[in-house]
Design a protein around this motif. Structure first.
Motif, PDB file in Angstrom:
ATOM      1  N   ALA A   1       0.846  -1.203   0.000  1.00  0.00           N
ATOM      2  CA  ALA A   1       0.000   0.000   0.000  1.00  0.00           C
ATOM      3  C   ALA A   1       0.875   1.244   0.000  1.00  0.00           C
ATOM      4  CB  ALA A   1      -0.921  -0.009   1.214  1.00  0.00           C
ATOM      5  N   TYR A   2       1.950   1.225   0.767  1.00  0.00           N
ATOM      6  CA  TYR A   2       2.867   2.358   0.819  1.00  0.00           C
ATOM      7  C   TYR A   2       3.492   2.591  -0.556  1.00  0.00           C
ATOM      8  CZ  TYR A   2       6.736   5.323   2.278  1.00  0.00           C
ATOM      9  OH  TYR A   2       7.626   6.362   2.397  1.00  0.00           O
ATOM     10  N   VAL A   3       3.915   1.523  -1.221  1.00  0.00           N
ATOM     11  CA  VAL A   3       4.550   1.645  -2.538  1.00  0.00           C
ATOM     12  C   VAL A   3       3.543   2.147  -3.564  1.00  0.00           C
ATOM     13  CG1 VAL A   3       5.657   0.336  -4.401  1.00  0.00           C
ATOM     14  CG2 VAL A   3       6.326  -0.059  -2.035  1.00  0.00           C
ATOM     15  N   ARG A   4       2.323   1.638  -3.524  1.00  0.00           N
ATOM     16  CA  ARG A   4       1.294   2.122  -4.462  1.00  0.00           C
ATOM     17  C   ARG A   4       1.031   3.611  -4.262  1.00  0.00           C
ATOM     18  NH1 ARG A   4      -2.466  -2.830  -3.481  1.00  0.00           N
ATOM     19  NH2 ARG A   4      -1.905  -4.186  -5.205  1.00  0.00           N
ATOM     20  N   ARG A   5       0.944   4.032  -3.003  1.00  0.00           N
ATOM     21  CA  ARG A   5       0.728   5.456  -2.720  1.00  0.00           C
ATOM     22  C   ARG A   5       1.890   6.278  -3.264  1.00  0.00           C
ATOM     23  NH1 ARG A   5       0.776   6.809   3.186  1.00  0.00           N
ATOM     24  NH2 ARG A   5      -0.696   5.104   3.168  1.00  0.00           N
ATOM     25  N   ALA A   6       3.111   5.795  -3.058  1.00  0.00           N
ATOM     26  CA  ALA A   6       4.286   6.504  -3.566  1.00  0.00           C
ATOM     27  C   ALA A   6       4.257   6.576  -5.092  1.00  0.00           C
ATOM     28  CB  ALA A   6       5.567   5.820  -3.083  1.00  0.00           C
ATOM     29  N   MET A   7       3.805   5.506  -5.732  1.00  0.00           N
ATOM     30  CA  MET A   7       3.700   5.519  -7.195  1.00  0.00           C
ATOM     31  C   MET A   7       2.660   6.526  -7.659  1.00  0.00           C
ATOM     32  SD  MET A   7       4.023   1.469  -8.168  1.00  0.00           S
ATOM     33  CE  MET A   7       3.589   1.748  -9.885  1.00  0.00           C
ATOM     34  N   ALA A   8       1.496   6.528  -7.021  1.00  0.00           N
ATOM     35  CA  ALA A   8       0.446   7.479  -7.408  1.00  0.00           C
ATOM     36  C   ALA A   8       0.923   8.910  -7.195  1.00  0.00           C
ATOM     37  CB  ALA A   8      -0.823   7.212  -6.603  1.00  0.00           C
ATOM     38  N   ASN A   9       1.559   9.176  -6.055  1.00  0.00           N
ATOM     39  CA  ASN A   9       2.064  10.520  -5.787  1.00  0.00           C
ATOM     40  C   ASN A   9       3.161  10.906  -6.774  1.00  0.00           C
ATOM     41  OD1 ASN A   9       0.291  10.763  -3.654  1.00  0.00           O
ATOM     42  ND2 ASN A   9       1.803  10.213  -2.119  1.00  0.00           N
ATOM     43  N   GLY A  10       4.049   9.976  -7.065  1.00  0.00           N
ATOM     44  CA  GLY A  10       5.115  10.240  -8.033  1.00  0.00           C
ATOM     45  C   GLY A  10       4.567  10.522  -9.412  1.00  0.00           C
TER      46      GLY A  10
ATOM     47  N   VAL B   1      -8.050   2.333 -11.512  1.00  0.00           N
ATOM     48  CA  VAL B   1      -7.132   1.202 -11.697  1.00  0.00           C
ATOM     49  C   VAL B   1      -7.110   0.318 -10.465  1.00  0.00           C
ATOM     50  CG1 VAL B   1      -4.692   0.578 -11.954  1.00  0.00           C
ATOM     51  CG2 VAL B   1      -5.699   2.325 -13.420  1.00  0.00           C
ATOM     52  N   LEU B   2      -6.989   0.924  -9.290  1.00  0.00           N
ATOM     53  CA  LEU B   2      -6.931   0.126  -8.062  1.00  0.00           C
ATOM     54  C   LEU B   2      -8.250  -0.588  -7.807  1.00  0.00           C
ATOM     55  CD1 LEU B   2      -4.914   2.505  -5.736  1.00  0.00           C
ATOM     56  CD2 LEU B   2      -4.141   0.363  -6.758  1.00  0.00           C
ATOM     57  N   ARG B   3      -9.363   0.040  -8.137  1.00  0.00           N
ATOM     58  CA  ARG B   3     -10.675  -0.562  -7.866  1.00  0.00           C
ATOM     59  C   ARG B   3     -10.996  -1.685  -8.841  1.00  0.00           C
ATOM     60  NH1 ARG B   3     -13.850  -2.934  -5.441  1.00  0.00           N
ATOM     61  NH2 ARG B   3     -16.042  -2.478  -5.257  1.00  0.00           N
ATOM     62  N   PHE B   4     -10.876  -1.402 -10.123  1.00  0.00           N
ATOM     63  CA  PHE B   4     -11.367  -2.352 -11.113  1.00  0.00           C
ATOM     64  C   PHE B   4     -10.284  -3.215 -11.744  1.00  0.00           C
ATOM     65  CE2 PHE B   4     -14.439   1.118 -10.893  1.00  0.00           C
ATOM     66  CZ  PHE B   4     -15.559   0.389 -10.538  1.00  0.00           C
ATOM     67  N   TYR B   5      -9.050  -2.770 -11.713  1.00  0.00           N
ATOM     68  CA  TYR B   5      -7.968  -3.555 -12.300  1.00  0.00           C
ATOM     69  C   TYR B   5      -7.279  -4.406 -11.248  1.00  0.00           C
ATOM     70  CZ  TYR B   5      -4.219  -4.528 -15.619  1.00  0.00           C
ATOM     71  OH  TYR B   5      -3.337  -5.147 -16.462  1.00  0.00           O
ATOM     72  N   GLU B   6      -7.048  -3.807 -10.081  1.00  0.00           N
ATOM     73  CA  GLU B   6      -6.390  -4.540  -8.998  1.00  0.00           C
ATOM     74  C   GLU B   6      -7.396  -5.173  -8.029  1.00  0.00           C
ATOM     75  OE1 GLU B   6      -3.121  -5.230  -8.525  1.00  0.00           O
ATOM     76  OE2 GLU B   6      -2.662  -4.273 -10.431  1.00  0.00           O
ATOM     77  N   GLY B   7      -8.671  -4.752  -8.096  1.00  0.00           N
ATOM     78  CA  GLY B   7      -9.705  -5.354  -7.267  1.00  0.00           C
ATOM     79  C   GLY B   7      -9.653  -4.984  -5.793  1.00  0.00           C
ATOM     80  N   LEU B   8      -9.123  -3.807  -5.476  1.00  0.00           N
ATOM     81  CA  LEU B   8      -9.038  -3.398  -4.078  1.00  0.00           C
ATOM     82  C   LEU B   8     -10.355  -2.799  -3.603  1.00  0.00           C
ATOM     83  CD1 LEU B   8      -5.529  -1.681  -3.923  1.00  0.00           C
ATOM     84  CD2 LEU B   8      -6.114  -4.064  -3.516  1.00  0.00           C
ATOM     85  N   SER B   9     -10.600  -2.880  -2.311  1.00  0.00           N
ATOM     86  CA  SER B   9     -11.792  -2.268  -1.717  1.00  0.00           C
ATOM     87  C   SER B   9     -11.560  -0.765  -1.567  1.00  0.00           C
ATOM     88  CB  SER B   9     -12.063  -2.879  -0.346  1.00  0.00           C
ATOM     89  OG  SER B   9     -11.056  -2.480   0.568  1.00  0.00           O
ATOM     90  N   GLU B  10     -12.632  -0.034  -1.260  1.00  0.00           N
ATOM     91  CA  GLU B  10     -12.498   1.412  -1.054  1.00  0.00           C
ATOM     92  C   GLU B  10     -11.536   1.714   0.096  1.00  0.00           C
ATOM     93  OE1 GLU B  10     -16.574   2.478  -0.545  1.00  0.00           O
ATOM     94  OE2 GLU B  10     -16.887   2.777  -2.695  1.00  0.00           O
ATOM     95  N   ALA B  11     -11.604   0.930   1.150  1.00  0.00           N
ATOM     96  CA  ALA B  11     -10.718   1.137   2.294  1.00  0.00           C
ATOM     97  C   ALA B  11      -9.256   0.898   1.905  1.00  0.00           C
ATOM     98  CB  ALA B  11     -11.119   0.226   3.450  1.00  0.00           C
TER      99      ALA B  11
END
Length: 162
Positions: free
Chosen positions: A57-66, A116-126
């Motif tokens: 989750a930390y890496v994904r956040r860093a990627m989105a921010n980057g 992408v995170l919701r429909f491609y990676e299948g993550l929940s809103e939380a």
């Protein structure tokens, strides 16, 4: 939880590259984004492990921010004195001419990340909220705006289907 950074990279790299591709719109920029984020994260891996139970989750956040930061920097016009003699030929992405992919590229980076995170990676809103460092309400509103934009842009694709 993965304690070893090399093992984390080995397990997470395919998903991070897919996520990066969906964020940036092409595999080359995705690889650059993933590499730059992993370089930063790898140099302080033990402190990343201390930030929470899920380093992904930390890496994904860093990627989105980057990606958002890079998008803001590159959004400015680049003026040139002369036109090149011949147009540059770049290797095209196989999805480049797909209507859905084109519509996704037009979304703002944060909305694209949520979709992408919701429909491609299948993550929940939380999980998305945790990955991007925003509230669940922000995830819901960004997803709603993105879906409305995609419906408008792609409405012609589904009008004949009922």
């Amino acid at each position: 939880m993965v304690e070893d950074f090399a093992e984390f990279v080995r397990m997470s790299l395919p998903g991070l590259l897919r996520y990066g591709h969906a964020l940036t719109g092409n595999p080359h920029d995705a690889a650059d984004l993933v590499q730059s984020v992993l370089e930063k994260v790898g140099s302080r891996w033990h402190s990343v492990l201390g930030k929470g139970p899920d380093p992904l989750a930390y890496v994904r956040r860093a990627m989105a921010n980057g990606h958002v930061s890079r998008w803001r920097r590159l959004r400015r016009e680049n003026l040139v004195a002369d036109f090149p003699d011949s147009p540059a030929r770049a290797e095209s992405d196989r999805l480049e001419h797909e209507p859905l992919w084109q519509a996704m590229r037009e979304l703002p980076p944060r909305q694209r990340a949520v979709v992408v995170l919701r429909f491609y990676e299948g993550l929940s809103e939380a999980e998305i909220a945790d990955s991007l460092g925003v509230t669940k309400g922000t995830v819901k509103s960004q997803n709603s705006k993105a879906m409305a934009a995609l419906r408008t842009k792609l409405g012609w694709l589904v009008e004949g289907r009922d």
